[in-house]
Design an enzyme around this catalytic site. Structure first.
Site, PDB file in Angstrom:
ATOM      1  N   ASP A 103       0.835  -1.201   0.000  1.00  0.00           N
ATOM      2  CA  ASP A 103       0.000   0.000   0.000  1.00  0.00           C
ATOM      3  C   ASP A 103       0.869   1.250   0.000  1.00  0.00           C
ATOM      4  OD1 ASP A 103      -2.451  -1.499   0.268  1.00  0.00           O
ATOM      5  OD2 ASP A 103      -1.877  -1.835   2.353  1.00  0.00           O
ATOM      6  N   ASP A 105       0.361   5.484   0.571  1.00  0.00           N
ATOM      7  CA  ASP A 105      -0.505   6.591   0.960  1.00  0.00           C
ATOM      8  C   ASP A 105       0.061   7.888   0.407  1.00  0.00           C
ATOM      9  OD1 ASP A 105      -1.982   4.743   2.371  1.00  0.00           O
ATOM     10  OD2 ASP A 105      -0.965   5.158   4.273  1.00  0.00           O
ATOM     11  N   ASP A 183       2.962   9.470  13.930  1.00  0.00           N
ATOM     12  CA  ASP A 183       3.308   8.821  15.190  1.00  0.00           C
ATOM     13  C   ASP A 183       4.807   8.629  15.392  1.00  0.00           C
ATOM     14  OD1 ASP A 183       3.459   6.916  13.177  1.00  0.00           O
ATOM     15  OD2 ASP A 183       1.880   5.635  13.987  1.00  0.00           O
TER      16      ASP A 183
END
Length: 490
Positions: A103, A105, A183
């Site tokens: 994936d 992003d 994070d």
């Protein structure tokens, strides 16, 4: 690939940079001090200071050829419309480490509404923070708007619970503020096709070099904002074979109870990421080390002092890891069956000692332990029903006489129940032998199978071939009194 990255980093660090000053969070230990705009509230601490470092194409090993075409298409459309667009997060991190991320992003300064106009069939999802799902062919690319610090937003845009958890966080910002809102430093790297550069505001490349997971900002505050970050710290450490930086690890044990505030449905999704991504056994050990495991599977945790329960848990996770590496099918039903079985088995034995017959004892035990688990992690019915069927078939596998063995092999859950039986034998919970019989039975031809059935003890507890004869009172004359270990039923 990783060694070449380290070489590139070292060459890059040796070069003087115009924007270097003195900031402890910069990859080189120094850099220009800057801060996002907006006044921080008294309740929320000031965002961490940053130092922008740009790694040029000649100093990193990432190539756009390794990025999915769908992600590149999304970036191109955003850029052509006048917006910034970057590949961000795990995709950049894993490519730098020589991995093959599934994936990608995209982060942009376009709002979800602005980005949606550029992609046919795109959907805005999320309430805590709105994101765009842009479909390109068969791929769905997650597009996020640069986030600002939540203390900069209006009351309706940023909301926190009494524990400090962010309930709503639709505050937008710029690239720098977005970096410090992520994070961990290794997840805050941005790759752009404009110049093919990597932008690093938080020291992520240095932490990749040092093989450590480090929280951006104050760890205690960030964990309170979203307790799932504690699980993510462990997951990335296990996945990447990194250490959790000491300051980042320090609050984990104390704040672990905050996981109880997370919705069970979200926790189920997180458990799948933790335990069904190919590093489940290592993740389990880290979760135990940081005392997070009891807040995910409390009934399992209470039985891990028993060697058989600990061995069964580890072996189930090890088997799952092996199957994932071999591209074999795995299902949460089997894993949950294994993780909850020690508690179900113990509860069944307790009920049997109170005089409850084995069949209803198992049903009551299964209902109780499953209900307890549902307060921590959801278990969708498509998994909970097969899980209970696996438990139910354990006693049936011991009764093979007549046509029973053939009928059992035709049942949808036979293979899972058989694998679970082998798992129980491997862990030492039950004596070995029955699993080997079923292994040989599956490999045998029809004639050999018939002979194996004939060789079973006619009236033995595992044969079940003899028919009971009833007297006039309806009672069985030759019904055998079988010992029951709490895990089998007649």
């Amino acid at each position: 690939m990783f060694n070449s990255l380290i070489s590139s980093i070292k060459r890059w660090h040796s070069k003087p940079k115009a924007n270097e000053g003195s900031d402890g969070d910069s990859p080189s230990g120094s850099g220009r001090k800057s801060r996002p705009s907006g006044k921080p509230s008294r309740k929320n601490p000031r965002p961490p200071k940053t130092s922008r470092v740009v790694v040029s194409r000649s100093d990193h090993c990432l190539s756009r050829r390794d990025v999915s075409r769908a992600a590149l298409t999304v970036m191109k459309r955003l850029q052509e419309a006048g917006f910034e667009a970057y590949i961000v997060g795990g995709g950049v991190r894993d490519l730098l480490l020589g991995g093959h991320p599934k994936d990608f992003d995209v982060a942009t300064d376009a709002t979800p509404e602005q980005a949606k106009e550029l992609f046919r069939g795109a959907r805005i999802v999320g309430r805590r923070f709105r994101i765009l799902h842009a479909r390109i062919g068969r791929e769905v690319i997650e597009v996020t708007t640069f986030r600002g610090h939540h203390s900069d937003g209006e009351a309706h845009e940023a909301q926190q619970s009494e524990h400090g958890m962010l309930l709503r966080d639709n505050v937008y910002g710029d690239l720098e503020s977005d970096a410090v809102r992520r994070d961990f430093t290794v997840n805050a790297l941005y790759y752009t096709t404009n110049g093919f550069e990597i932008h690093d505001y938080t020291g992520g490349i240095r932490d990749i070099e040092n093989r450590q997971i480090r929280m951006i900002g104050d760890p205690e505050t960030r964990y309170k904002e979203d307790p799932v970050r504690m699980l993510r710290a462990v997951r990335f450490a296990a996945k990447l074979d990194f250490d959790i930086e000491p300051v980042t690890a320090a609050p984990l044990k104390e704040l672990a109870p905050l996981l109880r505030n997370i919705a069970p449905a979200r926790m189920f999704d997180e458990v799948l990421k933790l335990l069904m991504s190919g590093q489940g056994e290592r993740t389990f050990e880290l979760l135990r080390e940081h005392e997070l495991w009891p807040h995910l599977f409390p009934d399992n945790a209470r039985h891990l002092d028993a060697p058989e329960a600990l061995a069964l848990t580890r072996q189930a996770l090890r088997n799952t890891d092996d199957r994932i590496r071999n591209d074999q099918r795995v299902t949460p039903a089997f894993l949950y069956a294994a993780l909850l079985w020690p508690a179900v088995n113990s509860e069944q034995q307790f009920l049997a000692e109170k005089g409850i017959p084995p069949v209803p004892a198992l049903a009551q035990a299964a209902q109780k332990i499953t209900s307890n688990q549902l307060t921590h992690t959801a278990i969708p019915k498509r998994f909970s029903m097969p899980m209970r069927e696996i438990w139910d078939m354990q006693s049936r596998l011991s009764r093979r006489g007549g046509e029973r063995a053939f009928r059992l092999m035709e049942m949808p859950r036979f293979r899972a129940a058989y694998d679970f039986l082998l798992l129980r034998e491997d862990s030492g919970e039950i004596p070995a032998g029955l699993g080997q019989w079923w292994t040989e039975f599956q490999q045998a031809d029809e004639e050999q199978r018939q002979q194996m059935i004939r060789d079973l003890p006619r009236n033995g507890p595992r044969g079940g071939k003899g028919r009971s004869r009833r007297n006039r009172g309806g009672r069985s004359r030759n019904r055998s009194k079988q010992p029951n270990n709490g895990s089998e039923r007649p």
